[in-house]
Design an enzyme around this catalytic site. Structure first.
Site, PDB file in Angstrom:
ATOM      1  N   TYR A  58      36.815  10.264  36.346  1.00 13.91           N
ATOM      2  CA  TYR A  58      38.093   9.918  36.746  1.00 13.91           C
ATOM      3  C   TYR A  58      39.274  10.572  36.446  1.00 13.91           C
ATOM      4  CZ  TYR A  58      35.172   5.691  38.275  1.00 13.91           C
ATOM      5  OH  TYR A  58      34.111   5.031  38.829  1.00 13.91           O
ATOM      6  N   SER A 209      33.960  -0.464  45.164  1.00 13.44           N
ATOM      7  CA  SER A 209      34.284  -0.413  46.583  1.00 13.44           C
ATOM      8  C   SER A 209      34.358  -1.456  47.247  1.00 13.44           C
ATOM      9  CB  SER A 209      33.650   0.791  47.276  1.00 13.44           C
ATOM     10  OG  SER A 209      34.611   1.198  48.406  1.00 13.44           O
ATOM     11  N   PRO A 210      34.887  -2.886  46.857  1.00 14.66           N
ATOM     12  CA  PRO A 210      34.827  -4.030  47.862  1.00 14.66           C
ATOM     13  C   PRO A 210      35.608  -3.735  49.056  1.00 14.66           C
ATOM     14  CG  PRO A 210      36.017  -4.354  45.802  1.00 14.66           C
ATOM     15  CD  PRO A 210      35.444  -2.949  45.599  1.00 14.66           C
ATOM     16  N   LEU A 211      36.791  -2.760  49.129  1.00 18.87           N
ATOM     17  CA  LEU A 211      37.480  -2.507  50.100  1.00 18.87           C
ATOM     18  C   LEU A 211      37.372  -1.355  50.835  1.00 18.87           C
ATOM     19  CD1 LEU A 211      41.037  -3.526  48.514  1.00 18.87           C
ATOM     20  CD2 LEU A 211      39.392  -4.930  49.765  1.00 18.87           C
ATOM     21  N   ALA A 212      36.289  -0.878  50.716  1.00 22.50           N
ATOM     22  CA  ALA A 212      35.562   0.325  51.428  1.00 22.50           C
ATOM     23  C   ALA A 212      36.672   1.434  51.561  1.00 22.50           C
ATOM     24  CB  ALA A 212      35.016  -0.291  52.980  1.00 22.50           C
ATOM     25  N   LEU A 216      39.236  -1.736  54.415  1.00 24.56           N
ATOM     26  CA  LEU A 216      39.337  -3.239  54.403  1.00 24.56           C
ATOM     27  C   LEU A 216      40.639  -3.766  53.492  1.00 24.56           C
ATOM     28  CD1 LEU A 216      35.636  -4.060  53.355  1.00 24.56           C
ATOM     29  CD2 LEU A 216      36.739  -4.074  55.690  1.00 24.56           C
ATOM     30  N   GLY A 218      43.524  -3.769  55.390  1.00 26.36           N
ATOM     31  CA  GLY A 218      44.223  -4.112  56.361  1.00 26.36           C
ATOM     32  C   GLY A 218      44.951  -3.305  56.776  1.00 26.36           C
TER      33      GLY A 218
END
Length: 343
Positions: A58, A209-212, A216, A218
């Site tokens: 990272y 990656s919960p928000l892809a 996700l 919005g």
């Protein structure tokens, strides 16, 4: 269900918060302001997060340095996890999961983090050119040397996880105790095999990656403006509205927004809470770049997705299916390399 409540990380005996802090966006690849990143880490700890996950690749090690600085007086408050596998420029050779590379990588991570041990060390990706016995052997030795407390894998296909347990059992080696797969509303493929395999072997599961990759949040909508910051700045090709995969994601997002509206929550809150509803998942790793993004993600802590909403999600993205190739499985050498598919 309260996401910031604690749970056991599989059968390791290690206790972690249900939401963890991922730090991929800390450093020049995301947020280059070290002081701001440290404030975000402290805010996460103050909110009840006890798991911090980073990796040596990272921002080329910069993220680990930031995490180390943030934990200088708070090390005992957290379960500290990092990962190794990828080569760092001019440092550790060709990368991979060999004894040589992982030994050097762990020592380098300890230096950057300013600690004498890691609670969890994860092999960041499979290495198809290195025997699993070699990899498990060096990780076992690192545990016995006190450098790491437990070790796991990240983004491994189910068959390789099963094989790793077979090798460990036959060779008398310690085994992968955790898996860190991509898992979100647009990427449910791990439900087919990775998550059941992890449950069968008592492995903890930390999902990423919960928000892809931002789809996700919005902010990326079918008829909305093209966003060119954050993850979109890192991987602009992934957000090209003319790409058929991107178009499919945007179509699905519109339907998921309606589910979130029905629950009276935001799409990011729905996305963050969703993986926690699978019984195999120990903790969901958030990946904020800013303090505002962290605060927004933490609002999902108490969200319960009822059966009607889960059924609606199943209609939009059927269980065990992927809208996009989250684990990059098409890059497996026996698929990607033509000569391996033909006599």
């Amino acid at each position: 269900m309260t996401s910031l409540a604690s749970t056991k990380l599989g059968a390791t005996g290690i206790t972690v918060s249900r939401l963890g802090l991922g730090t991929m966006m800390f450093g020049h690849a995301g947020n280059p302001d070290h002081d701001d990143c440290i404030r975000i880490i402290h805010a996460a700890l103050d909110a009840g997060i006890t798991l911090i996950d980073t990796a040596d690749m990272y921002s080329g090690g910069e993220s680990e340095e930031i995490v180390g600085a943030a934990l200088r007086h708070r090390r005992d408050e957290v379960v500290l996890a990092t990962k190794g596998h990828f080569p760092l420029e001019g440092a550790l050779g060709a990368g991979g999961n060999s004894r040589r590379h992982l030994t050097l990588a762990v020592e380098a991570s300890l230096r950057r983090l300013g600690v004498d041990h890691l609670d969890l060390y994860q092999v960041h990706r499979p290495d198809w050119s290195t025997d699993l016995e070699e990899t498990l052997g060096v990780l076992t030795d690192l545990v016995r040397a006190g450098k790491i407390r437990a070790f796991g894998c990240s983004t491994y296909p189910a068959f390789e996880i099963v094989e790793s347990h077979r090798v460990a059992e036959q060779r008398g080696l310690m085994r992968f105790r955790t898996e860190q797969p991509p898992y979100n509303l647009l990427a449910r493929g791990v439900e087919r095999d990775v998550l059941p395999v992890a449950q069968r072997w008592g492995m903890g599961v930390l999902t990423w990656s919960p928000l892809a990759f931002g789809f996700l949040t919005g902010r990326h909508r079918k008829n909305g403006p093209v966003v060119s910051e954050g993850r979109a700045a890192l991987r602009p090709a992934w957000f090209d509205p003319n790409d058929p995969v991107t178009a499919r994601k945007l179509e699905v997002v519109e339907r998921l927004v309606a589910v979130a509206d029905g629950l009276g929550c935001s799409l990011p809150a729905l996305a963050t809470a969703f993986p926690l509803h699978h019984p195999a998942v120990s903790s969901v790793l958030l990946g904020p770049r800013t303090a505002v993004q962290l605060a927004d993600s933490l609002r999902s802590a108490d969200l319960v997705i009822d059966d009607a909403a889960l059924d609606a999600i199943d209609e939009i993205v059927p269980p065990g299916t992927d809208v996009y190739d989250a684990g990059n499985w098409t890059s497996l050498p026996w698929i990607a390399e033509r000569h391996r598919r033909r006599v």
